[in-house]
Structures are given as structure tokens and as C-alpha cells.
Design a protein around this motif. Structure first.
Motif, mmCIF file in Angstrom:
data_model
loop_
_atom_site.group_PDB
_atom_site.id
_atom_site.type_symbol
_atom_site.label_atom_id
_atom_site.label_comp_id
_atom_site.label_asym_id
_atom_site.label_seq_id
_atom_site.Cartn_x
_atom_site.Cartn_y
_atom_site.Cartn_z
ATOM 1 N N ASN A 48 1.344 16.293 5.433
ATOM 2 C CA ASN A 48 0.106 15.944 6.116
ATOM 3 C C ASN A 48 0.373 14.845 7.143
ATOM 4 O OD1 ASN A 48 0.074 13.425 4.813
ATOM 5 N ND2 ASN A 48 -1.016 14.252 3.073
ATOM 6 N N ASN A 49 -0.628 14.542 7.941
ATOM 7 C CA ASN A 49 -0.448 13.507 8.963
ATOM 8 C C ASN A 49 -1.270 12.273 8.626
ATOM 9 O OD1 ASN A 49 -2.976 14.542 9.412
ATOM 10 N ND2 ASN A 49 -2.785 14.670 11.625
ATOM 11 N N LEU A 50 -1.391 11.957 7.335
ATOM 12 C CA LEU A 50 -2.137 10.800 6.874
ATOM 13 C C LEU A 50 -1.496 9.527 7.428
ATOM 14 C CD1 LEU A 50 -4.510 10.149 5.013
ATOM 15 C CD2 LEU A 50 -2.871 9.939 3.155
ATOM 16 N N THR A 51 -2.285 8.731 8.117
ATOM 17 C CA THR A 51 -1.781 7.518 8.738
ATOM 18 C C THR A 51 -2.695 6.360 8.354
ATOM 19 O OG1 THR A 51 -0.993 8.773 10.627
ATOM 20 C CG2 THR A 51 -1.209 6.421 10.927
ATOM 21 N N ALA A 52 -2.141 5.285 7.843
ATOM 22 C CA ALA A 52 -2.944 4.122 7.475
ATOM 23 C C ALA A 52 -2.382 2.891 8.159
ATOM 24 C CB ALA A 52 -2.940 3.926 5.970
ATOM 25 N N GLN A 53 -3.257 2.151 8.816
ATOM 26 C CA GLN A 53 -2.871 0.886 9.436
ATOM 27 C C GLN A 53 -3.663 -0.221 8.761
ATOM 28 O OE1 GLN A 53 -4.311 2.877 12.447
ATOM 29 N NE2 GLN A 53 -2.412 3.877 12.979
ATOM 30 N N GLN A 54 -2.951 -1.099 8.084
ATOM 31 C CA GLN A 54 -3.585 -2.218 7.395
ATOM 32 C C GLN A 54 -3.967 -3.281 8.419
ATOM 33 O OE1 GLN A 54 -1.336 -3.946 4.129
ATOM 34 N NE2 GLN A 54 -1.958 -5.945 4.851
ATOM 35 N N TYR A 55 -5.181 -3.812 8.328
ATOM 36 C CA TYR A 55 -5.574 -4.877 9.236
ATOM 37 C C TYR A 55 -6.092 -6.116 8.526
ATOM 38 C CZ TYR A 55 -10.270 -2.809 8.809
ATOM 39 O OH TYR A 55 -11.447 -2.297 8.330
ATOM 40 N N THR A 112 -8.402 -8.391 -1.482
ATOM 41 C CA THR A 112 -9.041 -7.404 -0.621
ATOM 42 C C THR A 112 -8.054 -6.893 0.416
ATOM 43 O OG1 THR A 112 -11.222 -8.368 -0.917
ATOM 44 C CG2 THR A 112 -10.899 -7.040 1.055
ATOM 45 N N VAL A 113 -8.007 -5.576 0.588
ATOM 46 C CA VAL A 113 -7.179 -4.938 1.616
ATOM 47 C C VAL A 113 -8.068 -3.974 2.387
ATOM 48 C CG1 VAL A 113 -5.206 -3.427 2.072
ATOM 49 C CG2 VAL A 113 -5.090 -5.100 0.224
ATOM 50 N N SER A 114 -8.008 -4.053 3.715
ATOM 51 C CA SER A 114 -8.754 -3.126 4.568
ATOM 52 C C SER A 114 -7.769 -2.393 5.457
ATOM 53 C CB SER A 114 -9.762 -3.886 5.435
ATOM 54 O OG SER A 114 -10.695 -4.569 4.639
ATOM 55 N N MET A 154 0.851 -1.169 0.000
ATOM 56 C CA MET A 154 0.000 0.000 0.000
ATOM 57 C C MET A 154 0.896 1.230 0.000
ATOM 58 S SD MET A 154 -3.077 0.959 2.615
ATOM 59 C CE MET A 154 -2.194 0.383 4.012
ATOM 60 N N ARG A 155 0.514 2.209 -0.777
ATOM 61 C CA ARG A 155 1.292 3.441 -0.878
ATOM 62 C C ARG A 155 0.425 4.593 -0.420
ATOM 63 N NH1 ARG A 155 3.078 6.947 -5.882
ATOM 64 N NH2 ARG A 155 0.945 6.545 -6.453
ATOM 65 N N THR A 156 0.971 5.442 0.417
ATOM 66 C CA THR A 156 0.269 6.643 0.857
ATOM 67 C C THR A 156 1.056 7.856 0.399
ATOM 68 O OG1 THR A 156 1.396 6.659 2.984
ATOM 69 C CG2 THR A 156 -0.717 5.514 2.890
ATOM 70 N N PRO A 157 0.388 8.983 0.195
ATOM 71 C CA PRO A 157 1.094 10.183 -0.262
ATOM 72 C C PRO A 157 2.044 10.712 0.806
ATOM 73 C CG PRO A 157 -1.194 10.690 0.247
ATOM 74 C CD PRO A 157 -1.043 9.208 0.378
ATOM 75 N N LEU A 158 3.155 11.223 0.348
ATOM 76 C CA LEU A 158 4.134 11.829 1.247
ATOM 77 C C LEU A 158 3.953 13.336 1.232
ATOM 78 C CD1 LEU A 158 7.264 9.769 0.218
ATOM 79 C CD2 LEU A 158 5.743 9.364 2.135
ATOM 80 N N GLY A 159 4.422 13.976 2.230
ATOM 81 C CA GLY A 159 4.331 15.425 2.251
ATOM 82 C C GLY A 159 4.030 15.939 3.635
ATOM 83 N N TYR A 193 -5.417 6.559 -1.459
ATOM 84 C CA TYR A 193 -4.620 5.358 -1.205
ATOM 85 C C TYR A 193 -4.577 4.526 -2.466
ATOM 86 C CZ TYR A 193 -5.230 6.515 3.702
ATOM 87 O OH TYR A 193 -5.211 7.154 4.902
ATOM 88 N N GLU A 194 -3.424 3.950 -2.759
ATOM 89 C CA GLU A 194 -3.272 3.034 -3.879
ATOM 90 C C GLU A 194 -2.796 1.707 -3.325
ATOM 91 O OE1 GLU A 194 -0.992 4.525 -7.200
ATOM 92 O OE2 GLU A 194 -1.505 6.580 -6.629
#
Length: 52
Positions: free
Chosen positions: A8-15, A26-28, A1-6, A39-40
């Protein structure tokens, strides 16, 4: 999974990450920061091989 850099405080936790059909993966994930973003998710599939 790729999240944008920069800045912001975007935080993703894959479960979850699993094959949900013969041609579907499927990814959640949870964005605990609550910041919107894009998100990509990519799955790379390889052919299964049997042991001799």
C-alpha cells in the motif's frame, strides 16, 4: 510510530510528539496518501535523574 508494510502507499508524517499530562504522551500525524490503515504509537518513559 510503526506503520504497516506491504503493497500500500500508506504515508504518515509526524508533526507533534509531547507529554500532555503526567501519564499521557500525545502524537499527531498526517496521512497524506489518504489510504486507511492502522497506526501503533509507543512511548518509552524513563525516570528523570538530577545531576549531582
Amino acid at each position: 510510530m510503526r506503520t504497516p508494510l506491504g503493497g500500500n502507499n500508506l504515508t504518515a508524517q509526524q508533526y507533534e510528539s509531547y507529554p500532555s499530562a503526567d501519564d499521557t504522551w500525545t502524537v499527531s500525524f498526517n496521512n497524506s496518501a489518504g489510504t486507511s490503515g492502522t497506526y501503533e504509537v509507543y512511548a518509552v518513559c524513563l525516570p528523570a535523574t538530577q545531576a549531582p
